[in-house]
Design a protein around this motif. Structure first.
Motif, PDB file in Angstrom:
ATOM      1  N   ASN A 181       0.569  -0.886   0.014  1.00 52.20           N
ATOM      2  CA  ASN A 181       0.029  -0.310  -0.035  1.00 52.20           C
ATOM      3  C   ASN A 181       0.962   1.193   0.463  1.00 52.20           C
ATOM      4  OD1 ASN A 181      -3.453  -0.501   0.227  1.00 52.20           O
ATOM      5  ND2 ASN A 181      -2.149  -2.303   1.537  1.00 52.20           N
ATOM      6  N   VAL A 182       2.310   0.823   0.209  1.00 46.33           N
ATOM      7  CA  VAL A 182       3.134   2.222  -0.021  1.00 46.33           C
ATOM      8  C   VAL A 182       3.659   1.749  -1.483  1.00 46.33           C
ATOM      9  CG1 VAL A 182       2.636   2.682   2.513  1.00 46.33           C
ATOM     10  CG2 VAL A 182       4.961   1.215   1.225  1.00 46.33           C
ATOM     11  N   ASP A 183       4.475   3.018  -2.034  1.00 40.89           N
ATOM     12  CA  ASP A 183       6.208   2.789  -2.661  1.00 40.89           C
ATOM     13  C   ASP A 183       7.293   3.333  -1.686  1.00 40.89           C
ATOM     14  OD1 ASP A 183       4.919   5.423  -3.007  1.00 40.89           O
ATOM     15  OD2 ASP A 183       4.451   5.306  -4.902  1.00 40.89           O
ATOM     16  N   THR A 184       7.334   3.503  -0.969  1.00 38.32           N
ATOM     17  CA  THR A 184       8.591   3.759  -0.323  1.00 38.32           C
ATOM     18  C   THR A 184       8.639   3.273   1.112  1.00 38.32           C
ATOM     19  OG1 THR A 184       8.674   6.016  -1.587  1.00 38.32           O
ATOM     20  CG2 THR A 184      10.524   5.648   0.072  1.00 38.32           C
ATOM     21  N   LEU A 185       9.829   2.853   1.503  1.00 43.99           N
ATOM     22  CA  LEU A 185       9.179   2.240   2.833  1.00 43.99           C
ATOM     23  C   LEU A 185      10.728   2.900   3.424  1.00 43.99           C
ATOM     24  CD1 LEU A 185       8.214   0.104   5.062  1.00 43.99           C
ATOM     25  CD2 LEU A 185       9.839  -1.576   3.462  1.00 43.99           C
ATOM     26  N   ILE A 186      10.408   3.779   4.578  1.00 40.90           N
ATOM     27  CA  ILE A 186      11.705   3.525   5.322  1.00 40.90           C
ATOM     28  C   ILE A 186      12.048   2.594   6.242  1.00 40.90           C
ATOM     29  CG2 ILE A 186      12.576   5.549   6.992  1.00 40.90           C
ATOM     30  CD1 ILE A 186      10.797   7.549   5.125  1.00 40.90           C
ATOM     31  N   ALA A 187      12.823   2.075   7.203  1.00 43.72           N
ATOM     32  CA  ALA A 187      12.884   1.376   7.948  1.00 43.72           C
ATOM     33  C   ALA A 187      13.793   1.585   9.392  1.00 43.72           C
ATOM     34  CB  ALA A 187      13.976   0.160   7.438  1.00 43.72           C
ATOM     35  N   ILE A 188      12.546   1.686  10.897  1.00 46.00           N
ATOM     36  CA  ILE A 188      13.695   2.761  11.532  1.00 46.00           C
ATOM     37  C   ILE A 188      13.478   1.601  12.996  1.00 46.00           C
ATOM     38  CG2 ILE A 188      11.969   4.087  12.335  1.00 46.00           C
ATOM     39  CD1 ILE A 188      15.751   4.160  12.341  1.00 46.00           C
ATOM     40  N   ALA A 189      13.246   0.721  12.828  1.00 46.51           N
ATOM     41  CA  ALA A 189      12.843  -0.747  13.425  1.00 46.51           C
ATOM     42  C   ALA A 189      14.346  -1.615  13.939  1.00 46.51           C
ATOM     43  CB  ALA A 189      12.200  -1.748  12.919  1.00 46.51           C
ATOM     44  N   PRO A 190      14.178  -1.521  15.536  1.00 50.77           N
ATOM     45  CA  PRO A 190      15.206  -2.278  16.761  1.00 50.77           C
ATOM     46  C   PRO A 190      15.958  -3.703  15.935  1.00 50.77           C
ATOM     47  CG  PRO A 190      13.650  -2.081  17.360  1.00 50.77           C
ATOM     48  CD  PRO A 190      13.661  -1.638  16.541  1.00 50.77           C
ATOM     49  N   GLY A 191      17.272  -3.830  15.613  1.00 49.75           N
ATOM     50  CA  GLY A 191      18.366  -4.976  15.264  1.00 49.75           C
ATOM     51  C   GLY A 191      17.766  -6.086  16.877  1.00 49.75           C
ATOM     52  N   THR A 192      17.284  -6.256  16.139  1.00 50.10           N
ATOM     53  CA  THR A 192      16.597  -7.753  17.711  1.00 50.10           C
ATOM     54  C   THR A 192      15.995  -8.782  16.622  1.00 50.10           C
ATOM     55  OG1 THR A 192      14.545  -7.426  17.101  1.00 50.10           O
ATOM     56  CG2 THR A 192      14.827  -5.875  19.069  1.00 50.10           C
ATOM     57  N   PRO A 193      16.432 -10.285  17.105  1.00 48.43           N
ATOM     58  CA  PRO A 193      16.208 -11.310  16.869  1.00 48.43           C
ATOM     59  C   PRO A 193      15.015 -11.426  15.628  1.00 48.43           C
ATOM     60  CG  PRO A 193      17.158 -11.766  19.059  1.00 48.43           C
ATOM     61  CD  PRO A 193      16.542 -10.404  18.298  1.00 48.43           C
ATOM     62  N   GLU A 194      13.565 -10.499  16.614  1.00 52.46           N
ATOM     63  CA  GLU A 194      12.264 -10.924  15.710  1.00 52.46           C
ATOM     64  C   GLU A 194      12.784  -9.761  15.014  1.00 52.46           C
ATOM     65  OE1 GLU A 194      12.459 -11.273  19.531  1.00 52.46           O
ATOM     66  OE2 GLU A 194      12.607  -9.903  19.075  1.00 52.46           O
ATOM     67  N   THR A 195      13.396  -8.940  14.734  1.00 51.45           N
ATOM     68  CA  THR A 195      13.254  -8.017  13.061  1.00 51.45           C
ATOM     69  C   THR A 195      14.321  -8.464  12.118  1.00 51.45           C
ATOM     70  OG1 THR A 195      14.816  -6.277  14.203  1.00 51.45           O
ATOM     71  CG2 THR A 195      12.419  -6.462  14.753  1.00 51.45           C
ATOM     72  N   ARG A 196      15.356  -9.586  12.194  1.00 56.95           N
ATOM     73  CA  ARG A 196      15.948  -9.692  11.159  1.00 56.95           C
ATOM     74  C   ARG A 196      15.629  -9.948  10.118  1.00 56.95           C
ATOM     75  NH1 ARG A 196      21.719 -10.989  11.425  1.00 56.95           N
ATOM     76  NH2 ARG A 196      21.049 -10.649  14.066  1.00 56.95           N
TER      77      ARG A 196
END
Length: 309
Positions: A181-196
């Motif tokens: 639903n978007v065409d541009t994605l900004i990642a600013i999530a923490p680096g954790t095992p869940e987000t790997r």
């Protein structure tokens, strides 16, 4: 500045200097505090086992994935980080990287420097005007990025672990539905095992051929081989990356691509902000050893664990 201030208050062992590891080994039974930073030696179970008197680990930076905070918590060791003081700087950098990537500003500068403007005008670039930006991670920095996008008049949507009732933006329950639903994605999530590797081939395919990925989070959040393949095959249009899976080793395939923008992890790398981060690192240590508790403990290690152990 950090070492000078710490040296006036504490006896320092500089592990990275020649002889530092030997000094650490000799002092290990007596060490009560540790200052750490992303890119330094990992603070893992093995190191924690060597430091039986350790009370606090003060980390320089908001991310602390180089520290096994859960293991520290089990031992009653407090971990602190440096939130808030870098929020606006990283949000500024994220918007700068976004605009540079969408408008191809580094490529345009290289074009001019190469003398090609004499031959023809630089090709027309994509625009922010017809885009919707999805934010992966709506914490302090994600919110600051969203505020800036509001000022730019750019629609925003987001995905995070939970929906936020105070957020006026559309919420999607997973990354794939957000990407669709978007065409541009900004990642600013923490680096954790869940987000790997959360941003994987499926997410990139959902982002589509107009898709642009901006990563100012951690390199681990993106499946880097999948991203390289998506860029090679034009599954997505472009990427702007400030972080990588194995820093400072950037894949040669990315470096060879002219349609991406690459930065050497400079999101918070401004003198003003780094000084504020350093001061908060120091202040956490001083506050702890003055008996006032930590100023900014991370969630995995509530400071009462240490005092009540």
């Amino acid at each position: 500045m950090v070492l000078d201030q710490l040296g006036r208050r504490f006896h320092l062992i500089r592990q990275w200097e020649p002889g530092g590891e030997t000094a650490l080994e000799a002092a290990a039974p007596h060490i009560r505090g540790l200052a750490s930073t992303v890119g330094g030696a990992p603070v893992d179970e093995a190191l924690l086992d060597r430091l039986p008197k350790l009370e606090i680990i003060a980390s320089f930076g908001v991310g602390y994935d180089h520290i096994d905070a859960a293991a520290a918590g089990r031992r009653g060791v407090v971990v602190t980080n440096t939130p808030d003081v870098l929020t606006e700087e990283v949000a500024d950098a994220a918007l700068g990287l976004l605009i540079s990537t969408v408008r191809q500003l580094p490529q345009a500068e290289r074009y001019l420097r190469a003398g090609k403007w004499h031959e023809a005008n630089f090709p027309l670039s994509p625009s922010l005007r017809d885009r919707v930006v999805g934010i992966y991670g709506m914490g302090r920095i994600g919110r600051a990025i969203a505020r800036r996008l509001d000022a730019f008049g750019v629609p925003v949507a987001y995905f995070s672990r939970t929906a936020h009732a105070d957020m006026p933006y559309p919420y999607y329950p997973d990354l794939v539905s957000l990407a669709r639903n978007v065409d541009t994605l900004i990642a600013i999530a923490p680096g954790t095992p869940e987000t790997r590797n959360a941003i994987n081939a499926e997410v990139l395919a959902a982002l589509g051929p107009r898709g642009i990925l901006i990563n100012v989070a951690r390199g681990s959040v993106v499946d880097e081989p999948a991203l390289i393949e998506a860029l090679k095959t034009r599954t997505i249009l472009s990427a702007g990356l400030d972080v990588f899976a194995d820093e400072p080793n950037v894949p040669a395939e990315l470096i060879a691509m002219d349609h991406v923008v690459l930065l050497p992890h400079v999101g918070s790398a401004a003198l003003y902000t780094r000084e504020a981060m350093a001061q908060l690192t120091i202040d956490n240590l001083v506050s702890w050893f003055d008996g006032r508790g930590p100023l900014t403990p991370v969630p995995e290690t509530p400071w009462r664990n240490s005092r009540d152990a």
